[in-house]
Design a protein around this motif. Structure first.
Motif, mmCIF file in Angstrom:
data_model
loop_
_atom_site.group_PDB
_atom_site.id
_atom_site.type_symbol
_atom_site.label_atom_id
_atom_site.label_comp_id
_atom_site.label_asym_id
_atom_site.label_seq_id
_atom_site.Cartn_x
_atom_site.Cartn_y
_atom_site.Cartn_z
ATOM 1 N N VAL A 8 0.865 -1.173 0.000
ATOM 2 C CA VAL A 8 0.000 0.000 0.000
ATOM 3 C C VAL A 8 0.907 1.229 0.000
ATOM 4 N N VAL A 9 0.583 2.191 -0.849
ATOM 5 C CA VAL A 9 1.311 3.448 -0.874
ATOM 6 C C VAL A 9 0.355 4.531 -0.386
ATOM 7 N N VAL A 10 0.718 5.183 0.690
ATOM 8 C CA VAL A 10 -0.024 6.336 1.175
ATOM 9 C C VAL A 10 0.584 7.537 0.473
ATOM 10 N N GLU A 11 -0.253 8.285 -0.234
ATOM 11 C CA GLU A 11 0.254 9.401 -1.028
ATOM 12 C C GLU A 11 -0.267 10.718 -0.474
ATOM 13 N N ILE A 12 0.648 11.611 -0.176
ATOM 14 C CA ILE A 12 0.318 12.950 0.293
ATOM 15 C C ILE A 12 0.473 13.891 -0.893
ATOM 16 N N VAL A 13 -0.572 14.661 -1.184
ATOM 17 C CA VAL A 13 -0.492 15.678 -2.221
ATOM 18 C C VAL A 13 -0.171 16.987 -1.513
ATOM 19 N N VAL A 17 6.460 20.295 -1.218
ATOM 20 C CA VAL A 17 7.017 18.969 -0.943
ATOM 21 C C VAL A 17 8.068 19.019 0.163
ATOM 22 N N ALA A 18 8.995 19.983 0.094
ATOM 23 C CA ALA A 18 10.063 20.059 1.092
ATOM 24 C C ALA A 18 9.503 20.261 2.496
ATOM 25 N N VAL A 51 5.185 11.504 -1.313
ATOM 26 C CA VAL A 51 4.796 12.908 -1.276
ATOM 27 C C VAL A 51 4.945 13.433 -2.691
ATOM 28 N N ASP A 52 3.829 13.948 -3.232
ATOM 29 C CA ASP A 52 3.820 14.481 -4.585
ATOM 30 C C ASP A 52 3.350 15.925 -4.567
ATOM 31 N N ALA A 53 3.980 16.737 -5.387
ATOM 32 C CA ALA A 53 3.534 18.118 -5.553
ATOM 33 C C ALA A 53 2.183 18.126 -6.262
ATOM 34 N N GLU A 54 1.398 19.147 -5.991
ATOM 35 C CA GLU A 54 0.078 19.254 -6.609
ATOM 36 C C GLU A 54 0.143 19.157 -8.129
ATOM 37 N N GLU A 55 1.199 19.726 -8.729
ATOM 38 C CA GLU A 55 1.273 19.705 -10.192
ATOM 39 C C GLU A 55 1.452 18.296 -10.758
#
Length: 130
Positions: A8-13, A17-18, A51-55
């Motif tokens: 499972v990957v929990v992804e934070i948008v 990011v930093a 962790v991914d940037a919104e873009e």
């Protein structure tokens, strides 16, 4: 063909990011320095936190726009002792992150608290009471 869940990957948008990486490092995750709009780290049990940037998300999903309020996902971190919950709550709130639920002894047998990450995601901190 049979398939099985691998992880499972929990992804934070994240807006930043930093800043998000700094928050999750305070929780003890050894996240590498991001070299772009995406970074991830292995978690205990074979899962990952990304962790991914919104873009990044906007580029993958046509018409996506960032949420205007907190999401519907909470992330929980288990600690080995109740005092560790109190200490982490102080560390995170001392670094300027909102504490939305102060540490307390919950009726279900845990020391429990909640903070928010830089993007408003609820992050629960808990440990089993002796």
């Amino acid at each position: 063909m049979t398939s099985s869940l691998h992880s499972v990957v929990v992804e934070i948008v994240a807006r930043d990011v930093a800043r998000s990486v700094d928050f999750y490092r305070l929780l003890g995750l050894d996240i590498p320095d991001p070299d772009g709009p995406h970074v991830e780290v292995a978690l205990p049990g074979g899962n990952r936190l990304a962790v991914d940037a919104e873009e990044v998300i906007a580029g993958m999903h046509a018409g996506w726009t960032p949420p205007t309020g907190p999401g519907r996902v909470a992330i929980a971190f288990e600690f080995d002792a109740p005092r560790a919950v109190d200490a982490m709550f102080e560390t995170l709130t001392g670094a300027g992150h909102p504490g939305t639920l102060a540490p307390h002894d919950a009726p279900w047998g845990q020391r429990y608290a909640t903070v928010e990450d830089p993007d408003g995601t609820s992050v629960d901190l808990f440990a089993t009471l002796p």
